[in-house]
Write an enzyme that holds these catalytic residues in place. Structure first.
Site, mmCIF file in Angstrom:
data_model
loop_
_atom_site.group_PDB
_atom_site.id
_atom_site.type_symbol
_atom_site.label_atom_id
_atom_site.label_comp_id
_atom_site.label_asym_id
_atom_site.label_seq_id
_atom_site.Cartn_x
_atom_site.Cartn_y
_atom_site.Cartn_z
ATOM 1 N N HIS A 1 0.927 -1.178 -0.056
ATOM 2 C CA HIS A 1 -0.006 0.120 -0.017
ATOM 3 C C HIS A 1 1.080 1.051 0.090
ATOM 4 O O HIS A 1 2.051 1.347 0.613
ATOM 5 C CB HIS A 1 -0.797 -0.032 1.252
ATOM 6 N N CYS B 1 -8.097 -1.321 3.644
ATOM 7 C CA CYS B 1 -8.640 -2.404 4.459
ATOM 8 C C CYS B 1 -9.625 -1.736 5.432
ATOM 9 O O CYS B 1 -9.212 -0.982 6.430
ATOM 10 C CB CYS B 1 -7.624 -3.153 5.279
HETATM 11 N N1 COA Z 1 -18.341 -15.989 3.429
HETATM 12 C C1 COA Z 1 -19.602 -15.735 3.600
HETATM 13 N N2 COA Z 1 -20.327 -15.925 4.753
HETATM 14 C C2 COA Z 1 -19.407 -16.256 5.727
HETATM 15 C C3 COA Z 1 -18.013 -16.999 5.771
HETATM 16 C C4 COA Z 1 -17.494 -16.779 4.225
HETATM 17 N N3 COA Z 1 -16.482 -16.914 4.087
HETATM 18 N N4 COA Z 1 -17.854 -17.279 6.660
HETATM 19 C C5 COA Z 1 -18.746 -17.290 7.556
HETATM 20 N N5 COA Z 1 -19.778 -16.851 7.109
HETATM 21 C C6 COA Z 1 -21.159 -16.599 7.467
HETATM 22 C C7 COA Z 1 -21.721 -17.565 8.433
HETATM 23 O O1 COA Z 1 -22.376 -18.631 7.556
HETATM 24 C C8 COA Z 1 -22.529 -16.989 9.453
HETATM 25 O O2 COA Z 1 -23.770 -16.531 8.577
HETATM 26 P P1 COA Z 1 -25.097 -16.345 9.502
HETATM 27 O O3 COA Z 1 -25.147 -15.164 10.398
HETATM 28 O O4 COA Z 1 -26.288 -16.180 8.180
HETATM 29 O O5 COA Z 1 -25.459 -17.733 10.066
HETATM 30 C C9 COA Z 1 -21.967 -15.425 9.721
HETATM 31 O O6 COA Z 1 -21.166 -15.506 8.668
HETATM 32 C C10 COA Z 1 -21.175 -15.598 10.801
HETATM 33 O O7 COA Z 1 -20.349 -16.977 10.920
HETATM 34 P P2 COA Z 1 -19.290 -16.913 11.940
HETATM 35 O O8 COA Z 1 -18.363 -18.158 11.696
HETATM 36 O O9 COA Z 1 -19.626 -16.812 13.437
HETATM 37 O O10 COA Z 1 -18.059 -15.804 11.595
HETATM 38 P P3 COA Z 1 -17.724 -14.405 12.387
HETATM 39 O O11 COA Z 1 -18.951 -13.586 12.517
HETATM 40 O O12 COA Z 1 -16.944 -14.704 13.245
HETATM 41 O O13 COA Z 1 -17.188 -13.812 10.883
HETATM 42 C C11 COA Z 1 -15.649 -14.163 9.019
HETATM 43 C C12 COA Z 1 -15.945 -14.570 10.464
HETATM 44 C C13 COA Z 1 -14.213 -14.334 8.391
HETATM 45 C C14 COA Z 1 -16.766 -14.581 8.075
HETATM 46 C C15 COA Z 1 -15.871 -12.432 8.926
HETATM 47 O O14 COA Z 1 -15.012 -11.910 9.893
HETATM 48 C C16 COA Z 1 -15.258 -11.876 7.562
HETATM 49 O O15 COA Z 1 -15.963 -12.046 6.664
HETATM 50 N N6 COA Z 1 -14.247 -11.155 7.684
HETATM 51 C C17 COA Z 1 -13.693 -10.603 6.315
HETATM 52 C C18 COA Z 1 -12.505 -10.141 6.396
HETATM 53 C C19 COA Z 1 -12.039 -8.909 5.077
HETATM 54 O O16 COA Z 1 -12.712 -9.261 4.083
HETATM 55 N N7 COA Z 1 -11.007 -8.425 5.378
HETATM 56 C C20 COA Z 1 -10.482 -7.509 4.436
HETATM 57 C C21 COA Z 1 -9.569 -8.212 3.455
HETATM 58 S S1 COA Z 1 -8.073 -8.942 4.254
HETATM 59 ZN ZN ZN Z 2 -4.065 -4.632 0.513
#
Ligand code: COA
Ligand code: ZN
Length: 305
Positions: free
Chosen positions: A207, A238
């Site tokens: 970045h 991010c």
């Molecule tokens: N894609 C879509 N949905 C997802 C998923 C995925 N990879 N992983 C989990 N989920 C859904 C679950 O099915 C659940 O859905 P529901 O509420 O409808 O039942 C919900 O997310 C919560 O699941 P959980 O396992 O408890 O996840 P969490 O709330 O602890 O969140 C992540 C974990 C990883 C899904 C979430 O933090 C996330 O998407 N982070 C994205 C990080 C990102 O993109 N960062 C920037 C780039 S580095």
């Molecule tokens: Zn990046």
């Protein structure tokens, strides 16, 4: 023959995930198609993450469906966990980029699990991916500095890279998520990684927060890296890393590399057109640091490289 450097344009993912304007599926497909027409052969097309966590990445499956017939394109997608892998595979991704942060706090904030839990999921994902014929890139985020824990211990990055390679990832992408690395630190870490695991399996992601992305790319290039992420228009950031601004602009990276005699396969003036397009879609793209100069050159009909 000129030596090739691969540019993976992460604009459609990193570039869009933190914008105030959320692009439609059609706009995201238009962006990727523009990149492909400019000669880009690898894109991070989106992310299979929770749409609640990152609304801009919702419907990545529809984006992939819209570019499924493009030949010779590596369709990469970011995934945080095994569920993300399954969604990515069903949607036809060629490569999954599994993100693991080098600091516990950042990993918790980003993907809501410990580094140990992320590594365990990486093992399962690598096994599935091998059987499915999907490539896996292990992305080590905050590899130089974490917004919460400060400077990252290079030993930790070396160790994480070793664990990821042992699990079977194809490449490790070393990411300066908040743009806080400097060229000396980049050279040092990348040389150490390259001598341990080989430069051919490394990629870098910088970045431009502190205006050092280009210098850092040069340092990694000198250490042997030939695969770089960058984002058209210099868009990016991010949502979970405070202070992170745009990625290195692909336009600037192409210019740097081509000027030094490397072959990126990318048509710079066509790429500038895509930067302009994404700029009008988002109203935040800069077009890169050398954009003003490039525009003058184009107006004069003078060369860009
Ligand atoms: N894609 C879509 N949905 C997802 C998923 C995925 N990879 N992983 C989990 N989920 C859904 C679950 O099915 C659940 O859905 P529901 O509420 O409808 O039942 C919900 O997310 C919560 O699941 P959980 O396992 O408890 O996840 P969490 O709330 O602890 O969140 C992540 C974990 C990883 C899904 C979430 O933090 C996330 O998407 N982070 C994205 C990080 C990102 O993109 N960062 C920037 C780039 S580095
Ligand atoms: Zn990046």
């Amino acid at each position: 023959m000129r030596e090739s450097v691969l540019i993976n344009d992460v604009g459609p993912r990193d570039g869009l995930q933190n914008q105030t304007r959320i692009l439609s599926v059609e706009q995201r497909i238009e962006l990727i198609s523009g990149l492909v027409n400019a000669g880009v052969r690898s894109v991070e097309a989106g992310a299979f993450v929770s749409p609640k966590a990152v609304p801009a990445m919702a419907n990545t499956d529809q984006v992939l469906a819209g570019i499924s017939d493009v030949s010779g394109l590596d369709r990469q997608v970011l995934i945080p966990n095994r569920k993300g892998y399954e969604l990515a595979r069903s949607a036809g991704a060629d490569t999954v980029v599994l993100v693991i942060c080098a600091s516990e706090t950042m990993n918790q904030r980003n993907v809501r699990m410990s580094i140990e839990a992320s590594i365990a999921q990486a093992g399962e994902i690598c096994q599935l991916a091998r059987a499915d014929g999907v490539r896996v890139v292990g992305c080590i985020a905050v590899a130089w500095q974490c917004p919460f824990e400060g400077g990252t211990d290079p030993g930790k990055v070396l160790d994480l890279a070793g664990q990821l390679f042992a699990l079977g990832v194809d490449d490790v992408n070393v990411a300066d998520t908040i743009g806080a690395a400097n060229p000396l630190a980049v050279g040092k870490l990348i040389r150490a990684l390259a001598s341990e695991y080989g430069a051919a399996r490394l990629a870098c992601h910088f970045h431009d927060t502190r205006a050092l992305a280009m210098a850092n790319i040069f340092a990694a290039l000198e250490a042997g890296v030939r695969k770089f992420d960058s984002a058209v228009g210099g868009i990016g950031g991010c949502p979970f890393a405070p202070g992170a601004t745009g990625n290195a602009a692909s336009e600037d990276v192409v210019m740097l590399l081509e000027q030094m005699g490397f072959d990126t396969g990318i048509d710079l003036s066509a790429l500038m057109g895509v930067g302009k397009m994404v700029g009008s879609m988002l109203a935040t793209a800069t077009g890169g640091r050398a954009d003003a100069w490039r525009r003058i050159q184009l107006e004069k009909g003078a060369p860009l490289i």
